[in-house]
Write a protein that holds these residues in place. Structure first.
Motif, PDB file in Angstrom:
ATOM      1  N   GLU A   1     -17.282   3.176  19.890  1.00 43.85           N
ATOM      2  CA  GLU A   1     -16.736   1.785  20.253  1.00 43.85           C
ATOM      3  C   GLU A   1     -16.968   0.968  19.792  1.00 43.85           C
ATOM      4  OE1 GLU A   1     -13.319   0.757  22.678  1.00 43.85           O
ATOM      5  OE2 GLU A   1     -13.535   2.426  21.430  1.00 43.85           O
ATOM      6  N   GLY A   2     -17.553  -0.354  19.630  1.00 44.51           N
ATOM      7  CA  GLY A   2     -17.484  -1.736  19.115  1.00 44.51           C
ATOM      8  C   GLY A   2     -18.217  -1.339  18.044  1.00 44.51           C
ATOM      9  N   GLU A   3     -17.969  -0.050  17.939  1.00 49.09           N
ATOM     10  CA  GLU A   3     -18.548  -0.475  15.921  1.00 49.09           C
ATOM     11  C   GLU A   3     -16.721  -0.602  14.610  1.00 49.09           C
ATOM     12  OE1 GLU A   3     -21.195   1.851  13.174  1.00 49.09           O
ATOM     13  OE2 GLU A   3     -21.160   2.739  15.216  1.00 49.09           O
ATOM     14  N   HIS A   4     -16.525   0.387  15.463  1.00 49.42           N
ATOM     15  CA  HIS A   4     -14.683   0.737  14.459  1.00 49.42           C
ATOM     16  C   HIS A   4     -13.772  -0.011  15.254  1.00 49.42           C
ATOM     17  CE1 HIS A   4     -16.997   4.162  12.664  1.00 49.42           C
ATOM     18  NE2 HIS A   4     -17.761   3.033  11.700  1.00 49.42           N
ATOM     19  N   THR A   5     -13.081  -0.695  14.356  1.00 51.15           N
ATOM     20  CA  THR A   5     -11.951  -1.155  14.420  1.00 51.15           C
ATOM     21  C   THR A   5     -11.050  -0.419  13.212  1.00 51.15           C
ATOM     22  OG1 THR A   5     -11.796  -3.531  14.622  1.00 51.15           O
ATOM     23  CG2 THR A   5     -12.785  -2.463  16.416  1.00 51.15           C
ATOM     24  N   GLY A   6      -9.519  -0.381  13.514  1.00 48.29           N
ATOM     25  CA  GLY A   6      -8.760  -0.026  12.361  1.00 48.29           C
ATOM     26  C   GLY A   6      -7.660  -0.053  13.011  1.00 48.29           C
TER      27      GLY A   6
ATOM     28  N   ILE B   1     -10.120  -4.075   4.495  1.00 50.68           N
ATOM     29  CA  ILE B   1      -9.309  -4.848   3.307  1.00 50.68           C
ATOM     30  C   ILE B   1      -9.770  -6.116   3.021  1.00 50.68           C
ATOM     31  CG2 ILE B   1      -6.929  -5.145   2.701  1.00 50.68           C
ATOM     32  CD1 ILE B   1      -5.504  -3.570   4.652  1.00 50.68           C
ATOM     33  N   ASP B   2     -10.244  -5.891   1.368  1.00 50.01           N
ATOM     34  CA  ASP B   2     -11.403  -6.360   0.425  1.00 50.01           C
ATOM     35  C   ASP B   2     -12.031  -6.957   1.819  1.00 50.01           C
ATOM     36  OD1 ASP B   2     -12.103  -8.066  -1.594  1.00 50.01           O
ATOM     37  OD2 ASP B   2     -10.245  -9.322  -1.659  1.00 50.01           O
ATOM     38  N   GLY B   3     -13.033  -6.385   2.616  1.00 47.51           N
ATOM     39  CA  GLY B   3     -14.163  -6.537   3.470  1.00 47.51           C
ATOM     40  C   GLY B   3     -13.405  -7.617   4.999  1.00 47.51           C
ATOM     41  N   LEU B   4     -12.142  -7.589   5.210  1.00 53.98           N
ATOM     42  CA  LEU B   4     -11.734  -8.575   6.210  1.00 53.98           C
ATOM     43  C   LEU B   4     -11.335  -7.387   7.416  1.00 53.98           C
ATOM     44  CD1 LEU B   4      -9.045 -10.963   5.129  1.00 53.98           C
ATOM     45  CD2 LEU B   4     -11.576 -11.298   5.561  1.00 53.98           C
ATOM     46  N   PRO B   5     -11.509  -7.336   8.353  1.00 55.39           N
ATOM     47  CA  PRO B   5     -12.639  -6.141   9.456  1.00 55.39           C
ATOM     48  C   PRO B   5     -10.709  -6.667   9.883  1.00 55.39           C
ATOM     49  CG  PRO B   5     -13.968  -7.585   9.845  1.00 55.39           C
ATOM     50  CD  PRO B   5     -13.277  -8.793   8.768  1.00 55.39           C
ATOM     51  N   ILE B   6      -9.946  -5.738  10.727  1.00 51.85           N
ATOM     52  CA  ILE B   6      -8.751  -5.106  11.258  1.00 51.85           C
ATOM     53  C   ILE B   6      -8.719  -4.367  12.125  1.00 51.85           C
ATOM     54  CG2 ILE B   6      -6.788  -4.089  10.805  1.00 51.85           C
ATOM     55  CD1 ILE B   6      -6.679  -3.062   8.015  1.00 51.85           C
ATOM     56  N   ALA B   7      -8.021  -5.590  13.333  1.00 52.02           N
ATOM     57  CA  ALA B   7      -8.238  -4.933  14.795  1.00 52.02           C
ATOM     58  C   ALA B   7      -7.189  -3.833  14.629  1.00 52.02           C
ATOM     59  CB  ALA B   7      -7.587  -6.181  15.555  1.00 52.02           C
ATOM     60  N   ASN B   8      -7.875  -3.310  16.321  1.00 54.49           N
ATOM     61  CA  ASN B   8      -6.629  -2.262  16.653  1.00 54.49           C
ATOM     62  C   ASN B   8      -5.479  -2.058  16.840  1.00 54.49           C
ATOM     63  OD1 ASN B   8      -9.147  -0.418  16.502  1.00 54.49           O
ATOM     64  ND2 ASN B   8      -9.506  -1.418  18.416  1.00 54.49           N
ATOM     65  N   ASP B   9      -5.061  -3.861  16.947  1.00 53.87           N
ATOM     66  CA  ASP B   9      -3.739  -4.263  16.873  1.00 53.87           C
ATOM     67  C   ASP B   9      -2.810  -4.784  15.958  1.00 53.87           C
ATOM     68  OD1 ASP B   9      -4.630  -6.412  16.284  1.00 53.87           O
ATOM     69  OD2 ASP B   9      -3.680  -7.799  18.002  1.00 53.87           O
ATOM     70  N   GLY B  10      -3.967  -4.391  14.492  1.00 48.92           N
ATOM     71  CA  GLY B  10      -2.795  -3.885  13.339  1.00 48.92           C
ATOM     72  C   GLY B  10      -3.074  -5.874  12.679  1.00 48.92           C
ATOM     73  N   SER B  11      -4.042  -6.300  13.055  1.00 53.97           N
ATOM     74  CA  SER B  11      -4.520  -7.647  13.049  1.00 53.97           C
ATOM     75  C   SER B  11      -5.637  -7.780  11.951  1.00 53.97           C
ATOM     76  CB  SER B  11      -4.096  -8.610  14.213  1.00 53.97           C
ATOM     77  OG  SER B  11      -5.322  -8.518  14.728  1.00 53.97           O
TER      78      SER B  11
ATOM     79  N   LEU C   1       0.716  -1.164  -0.321  1.00 55.39           N
ATOM     80  CA  LEU C   1       0.371   0.159  -0.065  1.00 55.39           C
ATOM     81  C   LEU C   1       0.725   1.384  -0.030  1.00 55.39           C
ATOM     82  CD1 LEU C   1      -2.588  -1.120   2.630  1.00 55.39           C
ATOM     83  CD2 LEU C   1      -2.679  -1.304   0.204  1.00 55.39           C
ATOM     84  N   GLY C   2       1.592   1.403   0.772  1.00 59.51           N
ATOM     85  CA  GLY C   2       3.380   2.605   0.675  1.00 59.51           C
ATOM     86  C   GLY C   2       2.562   3.500   2.547  1.00 59.51           C
ATOM     87  N   VAL C   3       2.441   2.695   3.014  1.00 63.51           N
ATOM     88  CA  VAL C   3       1.496   3.932   4.183  1.00 63.51           C
ATOM     89  C   VAL C   3       2.199   3.649   5.093  1.00 63.51           C
ATOM     90  CG1 VAL C   3      -0.663   4.494   2.917  1.00 63.51           C
ATOM     91  CG2 VAL C   3      -0.034   1.828   4.773  1.00 63.51           C
ATOM     92  N   HIS C   4       2.382   4.298   5.992  1.00 61.48           N
ATOM     93  CA  HIS C   4       2.818   3.870   7.761  1.00 61.48           C
ATOM     94  C   HIS C   4       1.963   4.116   8.480  1.00 61.48           C
ATOM     95  CE1 HIS C   4       7.009   4.285   6.394  1.00 61.48           C
ATOM     96  NE2 HIS C   4       6.621   4.145   5.225  1.00 61.48           N
ATOM     97  N   LEU C   5       1.574   2.550   8.749  1.00 68.82           N
ATOM     98  CA  LEU C   5       0.564   3.042  10.033  1.00 68.82           C
ATOM     99  C   LEU C   5       0.721   3.362  11.992  1.00 68.82           C
ATOM    100  CD1 LEU C   5      -1.136  -0.323   8.329  1.00 68.82           C
ATOM    101  CD2 LEU C   5      -1.963   1.806   8.226  1.00 68.82           C
ATOM    102  N   GLN C   6       0.012   3.507  12.964  1.00 70.97           N
ATOM    103  CA  GLN C   6      -0.275   3.810  13.831  1.00 70.97           C
ATOM    104  C   GLN C   6      -1.309   2.408  14.383  1.00 70.97           C
ATOM    105  OE1 GLN C   6      -0.173   7.667  15.360  1.00 70.97           O
ATOM    106  NE2 GLN C   6      -0.328   6.657  17.650  1.00 70.97           N
ATOM    107  N   LEU C   7      -1.068   1.941  15.542  1.00 66.09           N
ATOM    108  CA  LEU C   7      -1.538   1.008  16.156  1.00 66.09           C
ATOM    109  C   LEU C   7      -2.306   1.737  16.694  1.00 66.09           C
ATOM    110  CD1 LEU C   7       0.089  -2.415  16.900  1.00 66.09           C
ATOM    111  CD2 LEU C   7      -0.972  -1.514  14.761  1.00 66.09           C
ATOM    112  N   LEU C   8      -4.203   1.084  17.010  1.00 67.61           N
ATOM    113  CA  LEU C   8      -4.650   2.055  18.050  1.00 67.61           C
ATOM    114  C   LEU C   8      -5.196   1.532  19.261  1.00 67.61           C
ATOM    115  CD1 LEU C   8      -6.840   3.743  14.507  1.00 67.61           C
ATOM    116  CD2 LEU C   8      -5.662   4.689  15.921  1.00 67.61           C
ATOM    117  N   GLN C   9      -4.468   0.375  20.236  1.00 66.50           N
ATOM    118  CA  GLN C   9      -5.121   0.720  21.101  1.00 66.50           C
ATOM    119  C   GLN C   9      -4.872   1.403  22.416  1.00 66.50           C
ATOM    120  OE1 GLN C   9      -1.684  -1.707  20.546  1.00 66.50           O
ATOM    121  NE2 GLN C   9      -2.339  -3.779  20.753  1.00 66.50           N
TER     122      GLN C   9
END
Length: 293
Positions: free
Chosen positions: A36-41, A66-76, A16-24
């Motif tokens: 909370e409880g609705e958005h993660t990423g 990404i392509d329908g797969l939810p991303i957790a706040n820890d980047g997984s 993707l060519g981006v730098h990410l920060q986890l949202l914990q």
């Protein structure tokens, strides 16, 4: 997968060519208007120049799917019935694939699409069967930083910290496409007072106040300064590690003769690699050297 459908091509992993920060952090999530409880990423902190996501994603966006797969706040994400890093969902694809993303921008959900391309790191990774470019001027040897050069220390943890940081953290920018380093100092009277211990492995930033964006640009600036119709008395190079600059000043009138002398002393067949045109300001000295032979 890695060849992007190009038979006989070089291995190419999409990015993707981006730098990410986890949202914990719940406070950080609330500041981004995540519910909370609705958005993660994960948070986009930087989009690299020339990257797949350039012009699509912005710093401050939250990538939620990404392509329908939810991303957790820890980047997984859950992929193949396992929890893996989200990069797995990108690098299982082909270069050129279109990938839909769900993002949150200023609290509003948006769907965007990105065409995957190869990353453009400032320091190249894995250059196979390629001769590295170089230029020798006034006994100073310059090369672009590469993974192979860093691996000459054996392990990256043993390589110079400021160069390893360039490898891991720096990306191609509009005004900078390579990290050019001073990799050797061949002692001669023309560079008297400049020692490897003080300036070796520094990053070249400017030549006569003109920014050095690549080794090609370095060669152009040096040739223009030395081969000018009415050259300045000196050519000035600025080197530095981060915010600690150093200055190297060479006498233009002495460079041609010094370069020939240095090459003979150190048995160097040519002053620059085949990537660059021959230096006109060296032609006269090279003809004299051939006549002596």
């Amino acid at each position: 997968l890695f060849w992007g459908g190009a038979p006989g091509g070089s291995p190419r992993l999409p990015s993707l060519g981006v730098h990410l920060q986890l949202l914990q952090s719940p406070v950080l999530r609330r500041s981004l208007k995540m519910r909370e409880g609705e958005h993660t990423g994960v948070l986009i902190s930087r989009v690299d120049f020339g990257a797949s996501a350039r012009g699509v994603l912005l710093p401050g966006d939250v990538v939620m799917r990404i392509d329908g797969l939810p991303i957790a706040n820890d980047g997984s994400c859950v992929l193949y019935h396992r929890r893996l890093a989200l990069i797995s969902n990108v690098q299982r694809r082909f270069v050129g694939d279109k990938v839909p993303l769900m993002i949150l921008r200023d609290g509003a959900e948006m769907e965007v699409e990105i065409v995957l391309a190869t990353p453009a790191p400032l320091v190249p990774r894995g250059q196979y069967d390629l001769r590295p470019p170089f230029v020798l001027v006034g006994g100073l040897l310059f090369q672009p930083l590469s993974l192979e050069f860093l691996q000459s220390w054996g392990d990256l943890k043993d390589a110079p910290v400021h160069l390893v940081e360039e490898y891991y953290s720096s990306a191609v920018e509009e005004e900078r496409s390579e990290c050019v380093c001073l990799t050797q100092v061949l002692q001669d009277e023309v560079n008297l007072g400049y020692f490897w211990e003080s300036i070796g492995l520094e990053v070249v930033t400017f030549v006569n106040d003109q920014p050095v964006s690549s080794i090609q640009r370095l060669v152009e600036l040096l040739d223009a300064a030395i081969d000018a119709e009415f050259p300045e008395e000196y050519v000035t190079l600025r080197l530095g590690r981060g915010r600690v600059p150093q200055r190297v000043v060479l006498e233009v009138a002495k460079l041609a003769e010094a370069d020939q002398r240095i090459r003979e002393r150190y048995n160097i067949p040519k002053p620059r690699s085949e990537h660059f045109s021959p230096a006109k300001w060296l032609e006269g000295m090279e003809r004299l050297a051939k006549d002596r032979l």
